[in-house]
Structure formats: structure tokens, C-alpha cells
Scaffold this active site. Structure first.
Site, PDB file in Angstrom:
ATOM      1  N   PHE A  32      -3.396  -5.553  33.682  1.00  0.00           N
ATOM      2  CA  PHE A  32      -3.211  -4.112  33.806  1.00  0.00           C
ATOM      3  C   PHE A  32      -1.732  -3.787  33.897  1.00  0.00           C
ATOM      4  O   PHE A  32      -0.989  -4.442  34.623  1.00  0.00           O
ATOM      5  CB  PHE A  32      -3.938  -3.568  35.034  1.00  0.00           C
ATOM      6  CG  PHE A  32      -3.863  -2.074  35.130  1.00  0.00           C
ATOM      7  CD1 PHE A  32      -4.607  -1.274  34.281  1.00  0.00           C
ATOM      8  CD2 PHE A  32      -3.022  -1.463  36.051  1.00  0.00           C
ATOM      9  CE1 PHE A  32      -4.526   0.106  34.344  1.00  0.00           C
ATOM     10  CE2 PHE A  32      -2.935  -0.089  36.122  1.00  0.00           C
ATOM     11  CZ  PHE A  32      -3.690   0.702  35.266  1.00  0.00           C
ATOM     12  N   GLU A  33      -1.304  -2.766  33.158  1.00  0.00           N
ATOM     13  CA  GLU A  33       0.096  -2.333  33.144  1.00  0.00           C
ATOM     14  C   GLU A  33       0.361  -1.470  34.365  1.00  0.00           C
ATOM     15  O   GLU A  33       0.045  -0.282  34.390  1.00  0.00           O
ATOM     16  CB  GLU A  33       0.392  -1.558  31.865  1.00  0.00           C
ATOM     17  CG  GLU A  33       1.850  -1.150  31.713  1.00  0.00           C
ATOM     18  CD  GLU A  33       2.762  -2.348  31.532  1.00  0.00           C
ATOM     19  OE1 GLU A  33       3.555  -2.593  32.463  1.00  0.00           O
ATOM     20  OE2 GLU A  33       2.682  -3.029  30.503  1.00  0.00           O
ATOM     21  N   LEU A  87      -4.978  10.728  39.953  1.00  0.00           N
ATOM     22  CA  LEU A  87      -5.588  10.569  38.635  1.00  0.00           C
ATOM     23  C   LEU A  87      -6.252   9.198  38.505  1.00  0.00           C
ATOM     24  O   LEU A  87      -6.045   8.314  39.336  1.00  0.00           O
ATOM     25  CB  LEU A  87      -4.516  10.709  37.545  1.00  0.00           C
ATOM     26  CG  LEU A  87      -3.543  11.882  37.654  1.00  0.00           C
ATOM     27  CD1 LEU A  87      -2.560  11.844  36.488  1.00  0.00           C
ATOM     28  CD2 LEU A  87      -4.286  13.208  37.712  1.00  0.00           C
ATOM     29  N   SER A 254      -4.603   3.865  44.987  1.00  0.00           N
ATOM     30  CA  SER A 254      -3.621   4.937  44.812  1.00  0.00           C
ATOM     31  C   SER A 254      -3.646   5.852  46.025  1.00  0.00           C
ATOM     32  O   SER A 254      -4.708   6.112  46.601  1.00  0.00           O
ATOM     33  CB  SER A 254      -3.928   5.770  43.559  1.00  0.00           C
ATOM     34  OG  SER A 254      -3.739   5.025  42.380  1.00  0.00           O
ATOM     35  N   GLU A 271      -4.036  -7.816  41.242  1.00  0.00           N
ATOM     36  CA  GLU A 271      -4.394  -9.091  40.624  1.00  0.00           C
ATOM     37  C   GLU A 271      -3.228 -10.073  40.696  1.00  0.00           C
ATOM     38  O   GLU A 271      -2.083  -9.715  40.461  1.00  0.00           O
ATOM     39  CB  GLU A 271      -4.791  -8.896  39.161  1.00  0.00           C
ATOM     40  CG  GLU A 271      -6.041  -8.056  38.949  1.00  0.00           C
ATOM     41  CD  GLU A 271      -5.724  -6.615  38.598  1.00  0.00           C
ATOM     42  OE1 GLU A 271      -6.412  -6.063  37.724  1.00  0.00           O
ATOM     43  OE2 GLU A 271      -4.778  -6.049  39.204  1.00  0.00           O
TER      44      GLU A 271
END
Length: 382
Positions: A32-33, A87, A254, A271
């Protein structure tokens, strides 16, 4: 929130996308970025501008903005000054005269610009300032247009803001930022007292990251409060802040927090092979060391980058211009070595500073973290 890729990329192609070869592993299925793209747009209020500015627009407008970049609004909080949205990929803050949109993953943030400009037009505001920035992507080969290359990002920005200027802070083949600024501020103006502190952290402590895995999605509740207490996030965001947070499934976290005109936001990718956390605030202080030490105490990263934007009339801007320490200097962080520092003055008194740090014990080791900086000797100002 995860994406995967098994595409083989040659080094020149990867460098054309200005990422680091260190993170490329075609055998790694899911990555994941974490590092976000950030867009801030400020409007100039005139006699014709709606008295509540951008906050006069309802949530359907912001749902459209967020949808245009392939994300969704999950939760909302507000106070007298700020509408805060968490978001599916990071955060949105809406104030009377500005929008701050921060998105991670493979979101296409620049695709939201037309919707944002329509929102400014709807309240009869005038465009005053735009900044777009992001740290080098950990997995640039996974990005989607117009974020597949620096050239495409730059071309898109110049299309909308022809007089804007691009900058790169730091070494292109490791930890660096791309920044694009459009400046139509009419100077001298009444006050330039904004400030922004951003931190990106890699190689997080596994004793901490284990708390941000879950078999279900959890929104703000006693359960997320327990996560904040266990990880000491509640020392960064204490009871004086209005907050909303989300624990994602199977992992990720978040949090947004607002207090009067100030905000804080943090996003965590736990991760092991790509552990990452980001932190940002506009909180006013003359010295950031206390806040940064609390954040570092939560994540205990192997390395981190801090970038600070200082307006001349802000408390930290005044301290900097008086030659005082502002809490980002190496003497405040003896367990880390300074690798690189870049400072740029965009306009009289308006300064951006970026510093890369690596944990002292790791300096002599080979850094295998995703998107890693080259270990080496301490660097000085450019």
C-alpha cells in the site's frame, strides 16, 4: 486499501517515475502506498464572496470533489472554523478560505482540481494560492495518471496554473519532496501567519503497529479510544481536541482532530514490508520539538522526514527569522542522525525546510526499507 502488482519495470523506467529502486520487488503481492499527495487551495475573499466562504457549500459538493479522485467520505466533524472529513484514503479539511486535501494510495488527486475550482467560483472567491506536494512514492509503478510520472503531474498543474513553479527538496533517488506552488498573494497583505508541520515516518516499531490490525472496520468509539491509549496517540491528540478516527480492516488507521482553527491528522500503514505513518498539523508554536517527540514516541521509526512551511508572522516563523531553534534541528533528536537538509525561501520571509533523519543504530547498516534513503554521513544545508 491494498493494491498489488507483478509488473516488471526496468531501472530507467522507475527513475523516470522518480521513485526509488529499493522498494521494487515483483514477488511482493500487496503493497500500500502510504506517502500522501497533498493539495491546498486558498481563495481570496472579496466583497462578493459568500460570508461563510467555502463552508457555505454542503457535503454533496465535497463528496463530488473526493469522488473525482477515487475516494469516499467516511466520517465528518466540524467546529466554528473547520469542516473535517476522514476519507477512505486520508483526509479533507474545509475552511472559509481554503481546502486541504490529503490522499494516499493510488488516488488521482490532481483530477479533483476542476471540481475545486468550480467550488471557489460558486462562492465567488478569487484564487490566491495553490500548493501541491508529495514525498517520493514508495511504489511509483502502481500510480495512476496523471501521477505516473513527474512530467505528467507537472503538465497537469501547469495546465491549470500556468504561472506556478515546481521545486524538488532532497536527493532525487531517495527521500525527497516534489512541490508545486502558484502564488497570487497581493503583497504587502494584512498578515501571513500560516504554518505547516508534516512528518513522514518509515520502519515503524512492530510493538506499535500490531495495534492497527483488525478483523473489522471500527469507527470512533470506546474501541478506537483504547487503540489511542495503547499506542499513546492520546498524548498527541489529547482531550482538548475534537477528533474522529477509523480503524480499517484488515489494517490501517486514520485520525483527524480539530481545535478552533487548528487541525492534526495522522495516517498509518502498519504492514511490516511497507510500514509508514504520516503526521500533519497547522498548530501554532514557536518550537516544534515537544510535538515531534510525542509523535516519534508513538511510531519509533527507523527514519523520518520532516518538512516545515513558515510564514513570517507565524510564531515559528518569527523564531526562525530571529535565529532561534524551531525544534526540527538535530540537537533535539540525539537518537537520530541528520542525513540531508534543504531550505528554500519562496517569497520574503516565507520559508520551506525539509530534513531527513535516520536512527543512529541504522546508519552503518544497509537500509532495506521501502523507498529508503541512502545511509551515510550527516548532511548540511543546501
Amino acid at each position: 486499501m491494498n493494491v498489488c502488482s507483478n509488473t516488471t519495470k526496468d531501472p530507467l523506467t522507475l527513475m523516470a517515475m522518480w521513485g526509488s529502486m529499493k522498494g521494487y520487488n515483483p514477488e511482493q503481492g500487496f503493497s500500500f502506498e502510504g506517502p500522501e499527495k497533498r493539495l491546498e487551495v486558498i481563495l481570496r475573499c472579496t466583497l462578493e464572496t459568500h460570508v461563510d466562504g467555502l463552508r457555505s457549500l454542503d457535503d454533496s459538493v465535497w463528496s463530488g470533489v473526493v469522488g473525482s479522485l477515487n475516494a469516499q467520505i467516511v466520517s465528518r466533524e466540524s467546529n466554528e472554523y473547520i469542516n473535517s472529513y476522514v476519507l477512505t484514503e486520508s483526509s479533507l479539511f474545509v475552511m472559509k478560505n481554503r481546502i486541504i486535501l490529503i490522499t494516499c494510495g493510488t488516488t488521482t488527486l490532481l483530477n479533483s482540481i476542476p471540481n475545486i475550482l468550480e467550488a471557489i467560483s460558486a462562492v465567488r472567491g478569487e484564487l490566491e494560492w495553490v500548493s501541491f506536494m508529495h514525498k517520493n512514492y514508495s511504489f511509483p509503478w502502481m500510480q495512476k495518471g496523471p501521477h505516473t510520472s513527474l512530467a505528467d503531474e507537472f503538465a497537469t498543474l501547469k495546465q491549470h496554473f500556468p504561472t506556478g513553479k515546481p521545486y524538488i527538496f532532497g536527493p532525487v533517488d531517495s527521500d525527497h519532496y516534489f512541490l508545486f506552488c502558484y502564488d497570487d498573494i497581493i503583497r504587502p497583505c494584512s498578515s501571513e501567519d500560516d504554518t505547516q508541520l508534516s512528518m513522514t515516518m518509515y520502519g515503524l516499531d512492530k510493538e506499535q503497529t500490531k495495534h492497527w490490525f483488525s478483523d473489522r472496520f471500527i469507527s470512533t468509539s470506546a474501541e478506537t479510544a483504547a487503540i489511542r491509549a495503547a499506542t499513546h496517540l492520546d498524548r498527541v491528540v489529547d482531550g482538548t481536541w475534537t477528533l474522529h478516527d477509523l480503524q480499517f480492516e484488515p489494517c490501517g488507521y486514520s485520525i483527524n482532530a480539530i481545535r478552533d482553527e487548528e487541525y492534526q491528522t495522522m495516517h498509518i500503514t502498519p504492514e511490516d514490508h511497507c510500514s509508514f505513518a504520516s503526521y500533519e498539523t497547522n498548530s501554532r508554536a514557536a518550537n516544534y520539538s515537544d510535538r515531534m517527540k510525542k509523535v516519534l514516541g508513538v511510531f519509533r521509526p527507523q527514519r523520518f522526514t520532516v518538512i516545515v512551511f513558515l510564514d513570517p508572522e507565524s510564531p515559528v516563523g518569527k523564531a526562525y527569522n530571529e535565529g532561534k531553534g524551531i525544534g526540527v534541528e538535530p540537537e533535539y533528536y540525539p537518537e537520530y542522525n541528520l542525513l540531508h537538509r534543504t531550505t528554500n525561501e519562496f517569497a520574503p520571509g516565507y520559508v520551506a525546510m525539509k530534513i531527513n533523519y535516520v536512527r543512529t543504530a541504522a546508519v552503518e547498516e544497509t537500509d532495506t526499507a521501502v523507498g529508503g534513503a541512502e545511509p551515510g554521513a550527516e548532511g548540511g544545508p543546501d
